[in-house]
Design a protein around this motif. Structure first.
Motif, PDB file in Angstrom:
ATOM      1  N   ARG A 172       0.858  -1.177   0.000  1.00  0.00           N
ATOM      2  CA  ARG A 172       0.000   0.000   0.000  1.00  0.00           C
ATOM      3  C   ARG A 172       0.899   1.235   0.000  1.00  0.00           C
ATOM      4  O   ARG A 172       1.566   1.524   0.977  1.00  0.00           O
ATOM      5  N   ARG A 173       0.906   1.929  -1.122  1.00  0.00           N
ATOM      6  CA  ARG A 173       1.758   3.104  -1.220  1.00  0.00           C
ATOM      7  C   ARG A 173       0.949   4.262  -1.784  1.00  0.00           C
ATOM      8  O   ARG A 173      -0.006   4.068  -2.525  1.00  0.00           O
ATOM      9  N   ASP A 174       1.353   5.458  -1.436  1.00  0.00           N
ATOM     10  CA  ASP A 174       0.679   6.651  -1.938  1.00  0.00           C
ATOM     11  C   ASP A 174       1.237   7.030  -3.304  1.00  0.00           C
ATOM     12  O   ASP A 174       1.622   8.173  -3.553  1.00  0.00           O
ATOM     13  N   LEU A 175       1.283   6.035  -4.188  1.00  0.00           N
ATOM     14  CA  LEU A 175       1.782   6.249  -5.540  1.00  0.00           C
ATOM     15  C   LEU A 175       0.835   5.583  -6.517  1.00  0.00           C
ATOM     16  O   LEU A 175       0.408   4.431  -6.301  1.00  0.00           O
ATOM     17  N   ASP A 176       0.500   6.286  -7.603  1.00  0.00           N
ATOM     18  CA  ASP A 176      -0.272   5.617  -8.636  1.00  0.00           C
ATOM     19  C   ASP A 176       0.662   4.729  -9.453  1.00  0.00           C
ATOM     20  O   ASP A 176       1.889   4.775  -9.314  1.00  0.00           O
ATOM     21  N   TRP A 177       0.084   3.915 -10.298  1.00  0.00           N
ATOM     22  CA  TRP A 177       0.850   2.910 -11.031  1.00  0.00           C
ATOM     23  C   TRP A 177       1.913   3.557 -11.928  1.00  0.00           C
ATOM     24  O   TRP A 177       3.044   3.075 -12.009  1.00  0.00           O
ATOM     25  N   SER A 178       1.579   4.650 -12.591  1.00  0.00           N
ATOM     26  CA  SER A 178       2.557   5.280 -13.493  1.00  0.00           C
ATOM     27  C   SER A 178       3.750   5.833 -12.716  1.00  0.00           C
ATOM     28  O   SER A 178       4.899   5.706 -13.158  1.00  0.00           O
ATOM     29  N   ALA A 179       3.499   6.449 -11.555  1.00  0.00           N
ATOM     30  CA  ALA A 179       4.604   6.955 -10.732  1.00  0.00           C
ATOM     31  C   ALA A 179       5.440   5.801 -10.189  1.00  0.00           C
ATOM     32  O   ALA A 179       6.671   5.885 -10.117  1.00  0.00           O
ATOM     33  N   PHE A 180       4.773   4.718  -9.804  1.00  0.00           N
ATOM     34  CA  PHE A 180       5.471   3.533  -9.297  1.00  0.00           C
ATOM     35  C   PHE A 180       6.414   2.988 -10.366  1.00  0.00           C
ATOM     36  O   PHE A 180       7.577   2.670 -10.088  1.00  0.00           O
ATOM     37  N   GLN A 181       5.920   2.892 -11.588  1.00  0.00           N
ATOM     38  CA  GLN A 181       6.757   2.410 -12.685  1.00  0.00           C
ATOM     39  C   GLN A 181       7.927   3.351 -12.935  1.00  0.00           C
ATOM     40  O   GLN A 181       9.049   2.894 -13.192  1.00  0.00           O
ATOM     41  N   ARG A 182       7.678   4.649 -12.878  1.00  0.00           N
ATOM     42  CA  ARG A 182       8.751   5.606 -13.132  1.00  0.00           C
ATOM     43  C   ARG A 182       9.867   5.470 -12.103  1.00  0.00           C
ATOM     44  O   ARG A 182      11.052   5.438 -12.464  1.00  0.00           O
ATOM     45  N   TYR A 183       9.520   5.369 -10.835  1.00  0.00           N
ATOM     46  CA  TYR A 183      10.529   5.185  -9.800  1.00  0.00           C
ATOM     47  C   TYR A 183      11.277   3.865 -10.007  1.00  0.00           C
ATOM     48  O   TYR A 183      12.491   3.781  -9.756  1.00  0.00           O
ATOM     49  N   PHE A 184      10.543   2.853 -10.427  1.00  0.00           N
ATOM     50  CA  PHE A 184      11.193   1.554 -10.658  1.00  0.00           C
ATOM     51  C   PHE A 184      12.278   1.668 -11.726  1.00  0.00           C
ATOM     52  O   PHE A 184      13.414   1.204 -11.534  1.00  0.00           O
ATOM     53  N   TRP A 185      11.944   2.273 -12.872  1.00  0.00           N
ATOM     54  CA  TRP A 185      12.925   2.350 -13.951  1.00  0.00           C
ATOM     55  C   TRP A 185      14.086   3.266 -13.579  1.00  0.00           C
ATOM     56  O   TRP A 185      15.241   3.008 -13.950  1.00  0.00           O
ATOM     57  N   GLU A 186      13.816   4.326 -12.836  1.00  0.00           N
ATOM     58  CA  GLU A 186      14.909   5.198 -12.398  1.00  0.00           C
ATOM     59  C   GLU A 186      15.844   4.470 -11.435  1.00  0.00           C
ATOM     60  O   GLU A 186      17.075   4.562 -11.557  1.00  0.00           O
ATOM     61  N   ALA A 187      15.267   3.757 -10.475  1.00  0.00           N
ATOM     62  CA  ALA A 187      16.092   3.003  -9.531  1.00  0.00           C
ATOM     63  C   ALA A 187      16.853   1.887 -10.243  1.00  0.00           C
ATOM     64  O   ALA A 187      17.984   1.561  -9.872  1.00  0.00           O
ATOM     65  N   SER A 188      16.229   1.300 -11.261  1.00  0.00           N
ATOM     66  CA  SER A 188      16.915   0.260 -12.034  1.00  0.00           C
ATOM     67  C   SER A 188      18.148   0.826 -12.723  1.00  0.00           C
ATOM     68  O   SER A 188      19.205   0.178 -12.779  1.00  0.00           O
ATOM     69  N   ALA A 189      18.028   2.044 -13.259  1.00  0.00           N
ATOM     70  CA  ALA A 189      19.185   2.677 -13.892  1.00  0.00           C
ATOM     71  C   ALA A 189      20.301   2.899 -12.872  1.00  0.00           C
ATOM     72  O   ALA A 189      21.478   2.660 -13.158  1.00  0.00           O
ATOM     73  N   GLN A 190      19.926   3.370 -11.680  1.00  0.00           N
ATOM     74  CA  GLN A 190      20.922   3.568 -10.621  1.00  0.00           C
ATOM     75  C   GLN A 190      21.625   2.257 -10.291  1.00  0.00           C
ATOM     76  O   GLN A 190      22.852   2.191 -10.208  1.00  0.00           O
ATOM     77  N   ARG A 191      20.854   1.212 -10.092  1.00  0.00           N
ATOM     78  CA  ARG A 191      21.425  -0.096  -9.748  1.00  0.00           C
ATOM     79  C   ARG A 191      22.314  -0.629 -10.866  1.00  0.00           C
ATOM     80  O   ARG A 191      23.391  -1.176 -10.605  1.00  0.00           O
ATOM     81  N   LEU A 192      21.882  -0.467 -12.109  1.00  0.00           N
ATOM     82  CA  LEU A 192      22.643  -1.018 -13.224  1.00  0.00           C
ATOM     83  C   LEU A 192      23.965  -0.278 -13.420  1.00  0.00           C
ATOM     84  O   LEU A 192      24.953  -0.883 -13.852  1.00  0.00           O
ATOM     85  N   MET A 193      24.004   1.010 -13.100  1.00  0.00           N
ATOM     86  CA  MET A 193      25.295   1.703 -13.122  1.00  0.00           C
ATOM     87  C   MET A 193      26.244   1.049 -12.125  1.00  0.00           C
ATOM     88  O   MET A 193      27.423   0.800 -12.436  1.00  0.00           O
ATOM     89  N   GLN A 194      25.750   0.774 -10.923  1.00  0.00           N
ATOM     90  CA  GLN A 194      26.593   0.117  -9.910  1.00  0.00           C
ATOM     91  C   GLN A 194      27.051  -1.256 -10.396  1.00  0.00           C
ATOM     92  O   GLN A 194      28.216  -1.628 -10.245  1.00  0.00           O
ATOM     93  N   ALA A 195      26.125  -2.024 -10.984  1.00  0.00           N
ATOM     94  CA  ALA A 195      26.454  -3.374 -11.428  1.00  0.00           C
ATOM     95  C   ALA A 195      27.515  -3.354 -12.531  1.00  0.00           C
ATOM     96  O   ALA A 195      28.465  -4.151 -12.509  1.00  0.00           O
ATOM     97  N   LEU A 196      27.374  -2.459 -13.487  1.00  0.00           N
ATOM     98  CA  LEU A 196      28.354  -2.389 -14.568  1.00  0.00           C
ATOM     99  C   LEU A 196      29.720  -1.966 -14.043  1.00  0.00           C
ATOM    100  O   LEU A 196      30.754  -2.468 -14.498  1.00  0.00           O
ATOM    101  N   GLY A 197      29.732  -1.047 -13.082  1.00  0.00           N
ATOM    102  CA  GLY A 197      31.003  -0.691 -12.461  1.00  0.00           C
ATOM    103  C   GLY A 197      31.645  -1.888 -11.787  1.00  0.00           C
ATOM    104  O   GLY A 197      32.863  -2.097 -11.880  1.00  0.00           O
ATOM    105  N   ALA A 198      30.814  -2.696 -11.122  1.00  0.00           N
ATOM    106  CA  ALA A 198      31.328  -3.881 -10.436  1.00  0.00           C
ATOM    107  C   ALA A 198      31.850  -4.917 -11.420  1.00  0.00           C
ATOM    108  O   ALA A 198      32.910  -5.514 -11.204  1.00  0.00           O
ATOM    109  N   TYR A 199      31.110  -5.153 -12.504  1.00  0.00           N
ATOM    110  CA  TYR A 199      31.569  -6.127 -13.493  1.00  0.00           C
ATOM    111  C   TYR A 199      32.928  -5.730 -14.061  1.00  0.00           C
ATOM    112  O   TYR A 199      33.821  -6.568 -14.232  1.00  0.00           O
ATOM    113  N   ALA A 200      33.079  -4.445 -14.358  1.00  0.00           N
ATOM    114  CA  ALA A 200      34.350  -3.972 -14.923  1.00  0.00           C
ATOM    115  C   ALA A 200      35.469  -4.067 -13.900  1.00  0.00           C
ATOM    116  O   ALA A 200      36.588  -4.510 -14.220  1.00  0.00           O
TER     117      ALA A 200
END
Length: 337
Positions: free
Chosen positions: A257-285
């Motif tokens: 239960r969050r005070d976020l509609d589905w579109s905002a929830f998706q937007r935060y998800f993709w933004e956080a995914s980008a943040q995480r993937l930057m970390q992961a690519l740095g780690a792989y290298a």
């Protein structure tokens, strides 16, 4: 006494076996976190996992306390049988050799059920009341904030953009990218904070008898739940399709239960995914080039594809998307479009 003999002695002490009780250790593949893993065997089929860790990596010293906390909170993790901080030994339940990643080629019906169970487990962690966390008893790493988010994006630029791809940004584009990524960190810091696993990828979810268990949770801290969701659903190891990601994200959305509609929830998800993937690519290298663990380099193409996908889903990361397109074109890692 050798370290091997010390470990056997520790195991006998934990299980109250006699000094001459026969036990043997078989080394397991390392996990890139300054720890050595062994399968301890005795009797006809009894086993446990023995870990010898380096205390210089401070999060390794937190694992035992976090394990007790998570078990007490009914989060599915392996049992901790014994911990000797002085000798840096831990003895844990053996969950076998299957992880979530090993199901990557299984039918979607099988994978979906396992991912949904994993999301339910992580939701229980995310739902733990922040004010009820026993911070005077359980030590965890410093939470996500400006410093950690900055470290992750610097790690990405230093080890992946420059180190692996050989791309040096001009001062003005780099300044604009930094402003964009700093704003991303502010938005993620503004989401509801909770306990997060921090490294919730498919190889850190063991599966026994169809039930998932979380491992490698020593980096647990407070942060955005979307970081964990991005770690799991945009995991380069597993390479879920976009349709599968959408279905699983909707499943998690229905759990909370969050005070976020589905579109905002998706937007935060993709933004956080980008943040995480930057970390992961740095780690792989870093692990692949600086540490000589070349297997990690094999995950770069999927990681870069996923980063491009994440950045393309939002309008807030145009400079990161532009950089990602440039890295795809110049990358020596054969990234397919």
């Amino acid at each position: 006494m050798s370290v091997h003999d010390e470990m056997i002695r520790f195991a006998r002490e934990v299980f109250a076996f006699s000094d001459d009780f026969p036990m043997k250790l078989a080394p397991l593949a390392g996990r890139g976190s300054d720890r050595d893993f062994f399968r301890l065997q005795w009797g006809d089929a009894d086993t446990a996992i023995l870990i010898h860790y380096d205390p210089k990596r401070i999060e390794n010293t937190y694992y035992g306390g976090i394990a007790v906390f998570l078990r007490d909170s009914r989060v599915a993790i392996p049992r901790l049988f014994g911990h000797d901080p002085g000798r840096c030994f831990m003895l844990m339940e053996d969950l076998g050799d299957q992880d979530l990643w090993s199901f990557k080629n299984a039918p979607w019906e099988t994978r979906r059920a396992l991912y949904q169970k994993t999301l339910a487990i992580i939701c229980s962690l995310h739902s733990f009341p922040v004010k009820a966390f026993p911070s005077d008893e359980i030590r965890i790493m410093e939470g996500f904030g400006p410093d950690l988010y900055r470290w992750e994006r610097d790690y990405f630029r230093e080890h992946f953009v420059q180190g692996a791809c050989g791309v040096k940004l001009d001062p003005l584009p780099e300044k604009r990218l930094e402003a964009e990524l700093s704003a991303l960190a502010e938005r993620l810091s503004g989401t509801a904070q909770c306990l997060v696993h921090r490294d919730l990828q498919s190889q850190n979810v063991m599966v026994r008898n169809g039930e998932p268990f979380l491992i490698d949770f020593q980096g647990m801290r407070f942060g955005s739940p979307f970081y964990d969701l991005g770690s799991l659903l945009c995991d380069p190891y597993a390479n879920l399709s976009e349709g599968e990601i959408d279905e699983l994200l909707a499943f998690y959305y229905a759990l909370v239960r969050r005070d976020l509609d589905w579109s905002a929830f998706q937007r935060y998800f993709w933004e956080a995914s980008a943040q995480r993937l930057m970390q992961a690519l740095g780690a792989y290298a870093f692990l692949g080039l600086a540490r000589g663990l070349s297997a990690f380099l094999g995950h770069i193409p999927a990681g870069l594809r996923n980063l491009r996908r994440a950045a393309s889903h939002v309008s807030s990361l145009p400079r990161l998307l532009e950089l990602t397109e440039r890295l795809v074109q110049c990358s020596m890692f054969n990234v397919q479009r």
